[in-house]
Enzyme design. Structure first.
Site, mmCIF file in Angstrom:
data_model
loop_
_atom_site.group_PDB
_atom_site.id
_atom_site.type_symbol
_atom_site.label_atom_id
_atom_site.label_comp_id
_atom_site.label_asym_id
_atom_site.label_seq_id
_atom_site.Cartn_x
_atom_site.Cartn_y
_atom_site.Cartn_z
ATOM 1 N N PHE A 88 -48.392 13.371 12.897
ATOM 2 C CA PHE A 88 -49.707 13.604 13.838
ATOM 3 C C PHE A 88 -48.964 13.484 15.441
ATOM 4 C CE2 PHE A 88 -52.486 14.220 17.293
ATOM 5 C CZ PHE A 88 -52.834 15.233 16.854
ATOM 6 N N ASP A 125 -43.018 7.200 17.938
ATOM 7 C CA ASP A 125 -44.459 7.849 18.609
ATOM 8 C C ASP A 125 -45.163 6.812 18.277
ATOM 9 O OD1 ASP A 125 -46.637 9.089 19.265
ATOM 10 O OD2 ASP A 125 -46.953 10.797 17.701
ATOM 11 N N LYS A 137 -52.611 7.668 24.876
ATOM 12 C CA LYS A 137 -53.969 6.581 24.758
ATOM 13 C C LYS A 137 -54.225 5.639 25.690
ATOM 14 C CE LYS A 137 -55.232 9.336 20.321
ATOM 15 N NZ LYS A 137 -54.038 9.611 19.589
HETATM 16 C C1 LIG Z 1 -52.918 11.570 19.754
HETATM 17 C C2 LIG Z 1 -52.085 11.270 18.989
HETATM 18 C C3 LIG Z 1 -51.393 12.329 20.076
HETATM 19 C C4 LIG Z 1 -51.393 13.646 20.729
HETATM 20 O O1 LIG Z 1 -52.330 12.799 21.861
HETATM 21 P P1 LIG Z 1 -52.923 13.619 22.874
HETATM 22 O O2 LIG Z 1 -53.097 12.996 24.256
HETATM 23 O O3 LIG Z 1 -53.855 14.038 22.316
HETATM 24 O O4 LIG Z 1 -52.113 14.873 23.033
HETATM 25 C C5 LIG Z 1 -50.173 12.170 19.316
HETATM 26 N N1 LIG Z 1 -49.222 10.718 18.254
HETATM 27 C C6 LIG Z 1 -50.256 10.416 18.057
HETATM 28 C C7 LIG Z 1 -49.180 9.581 16.887
HETATM 29 C C8 LIG Z 1 -51.221 9.903 18.328
HETATM 30 O O5 LIG Z 1 -52.500 9.786 17.416
#
Ligand SMILES: *Cc1c(COP(=O)(O)O)cnc(C)c1O
Length: 392
Positions: free
Chosen positions: A129, A216, A245
């Site tokens: 994701f 990420d 986050k």
């Molecule tokens: C939450 C998340 C995102 C997206 O972040 P947003 O602030 O909602 O755009 C991208 N990558 C990972 C691994 C995430 O957990």
């Protein structure tokens, strides 16, 4: 709710919180809940942390925003600290995870130009994701987030997670690859932890082909897994790392960190953000780092995470229907042998906040400040719910 003026893209649970403290939340009827989700790994320091509140109010009464037309000292300071903690060289600030990943994808495109590749491809993982913008949803390894939004950004090739042979195979077939993008532990995908050595192996393949290794760490970063960044469990340095986050403990901020050549790809005008790196968000980011350090919370996350994992392994031992209990720091997954989305409501009824991301896996992301006693409370509430659910 039928008269709501909100678009219909969420399906919120029937509860609304009006205040919080630490790992506890209180709803608008005065009922208290144990928050084992932290607003999806955002509130690592828990709710209403006094240092975060003080940083917000102090900075808000001085200066919130000036724009990147001017130098921003707090942005410089936060970038310096993040680089020191991560061994990266330079930072671009946005306001969210998706924006941090967009910046990473744009860096990969610029890297491609340097290599003379006109149709660049980024390797991504099944079950990943990366966000909800057009490029980041195209990168995401879950078809549900893509349906209805075609045509997608054509820049990604997907391989199975934790499969280094698949990466080598795609490397041999596709000469347009310029980068690999990967979560060190998949969050939304169900707390999937790769085998030891997976990140090291990705690093090696990226070095062989002059690809950017882009991690990420939006969910795994800022101490969540028991190190500042999850790649540090393996001592691997990526070329690009994205954060968001927990960096602002709820104040929106995202960051794209880069190292070496990748840190020098953007030039004036090539990327930007109106709000990104504003004094308010950066002062909170600095307060978050300072608080994590001052209270030794990264070590606490490692220790308490281990405790929580073992407590669940013990409390659910021999329960048929429990497939696996896994975790890294304060990131835990409990996989069952059947779809378990209904557990979210059952736990809510017992005043515990949890999450089910993929069909069969419960995800727990308690704040890093969670005490041992609170870990026991989480286990104490959730275990009987899982047991009776599996007996049905
Ligand atoms: C939450 C998340 C995102 C997206 O972040 P947003 O602030 O909602 O755009 C991208 N990558 C990972 C691994 C995430 O957990």
């Amino acid at each position: 709710m039928t008269t709501s003026h909100l678009m219909n893209n969420y399906a919120p649970l029937p509860v609304s919180f009006s205040k919080g403290e630490g790992i506890w939340l209180e709803d608008n009827k005065g009922e208290r809940y144990l928050d084992a989700l932290s607003g999806i790994a955002v509130c690592g320091l828990g709710h209403a942390h006094p240092k975060v509140a003080a940083a917000i109010s102090h900075q808000a009464s001085r200066l919130i925003h000036t724009s990147n037309v001017y130098q921003i000292e707090l942005q410089e300071q936060l970038a310096e600290q993040l680089c020191e903690l991560s061994s990266m060289d330079k930072v671009f600030f946005g306001n969210s995870g998706a924006e941090a990943n967009e910046a990473a994808i744009k860096l990969a495109r610029l890297h491609a130009r340097r290599k003379g590749i006109e149709t660049p491809t980024i390797v991504v993982m099944e079950g990943s994701f990366h966000g909800r913008t057009m490029a980041t949803l195209s990168a995401t390894g879950n078809d549900k987030v893509k349906v209805g939004f075609e045509p997608l950004v054509q820049a990604f090739v997907q391989i199975p997670f934790n499969d280094i042979d698949a990466l080598k195979a795609v490397a041999a077939q596709n000469s347009n690859i310029v980068a690999v993008m990967c979560e060190p532990v998949q969050g939304e995908g169900g707390v999937n932890i790769p085998s030891a050595g997976f990140l090291t192996a990705i690093r090696r393949v990226c070095d062989q082909h002059n690809w950017l290794m882009m991690l990420d760490e939006i969910q795994t970063g800022m101490g969540r897994t028991g190190e500042w960044f999850a790649c540090q469990h393996e001592n691997v340095l990526p070329d690009v790392m994205t954060l968001a986050k927990a960096l602002g403990n709820g104040v929106p901020i995202g960051a794209c960190l880069a190292r070496g050549q990748a840190a020098c790809l953007f030039t004036p005008g090539s990327h930007g953000s109106t709000f990104g790196g504003n004094p308010l968000a950066c002062s909170v980011g600095l307060a978050v780092i300072k608080t994590l350090q001052a209270n030794n919370l990264i070590d606490q996350a490692k220790m308490q995470g281990k405790y929580l994992l073992q407590a669940f392994q013990k409390s659910l031992e021999g329960v048929s229907g429990v497939v696996e209990i896994r975790g890294k720091g304060m990131m835990l997954g409990i996989e069952l042998d059947k779809p378990c989305a209904e557990l979210v409501q059952l736990a809510l009824d017992q005043k515990l906040l949890i999450n089910v991301t993929v069909m069969n896996t419960i995800r727990l992301l308690p704040p890093l400040i969670t005490s041992q006693e609170e870990c026991d409370q989480i286990v104490g509430i959730l275990t009987p719910i899982i047991r009776s659910f599996l007996q049905k």
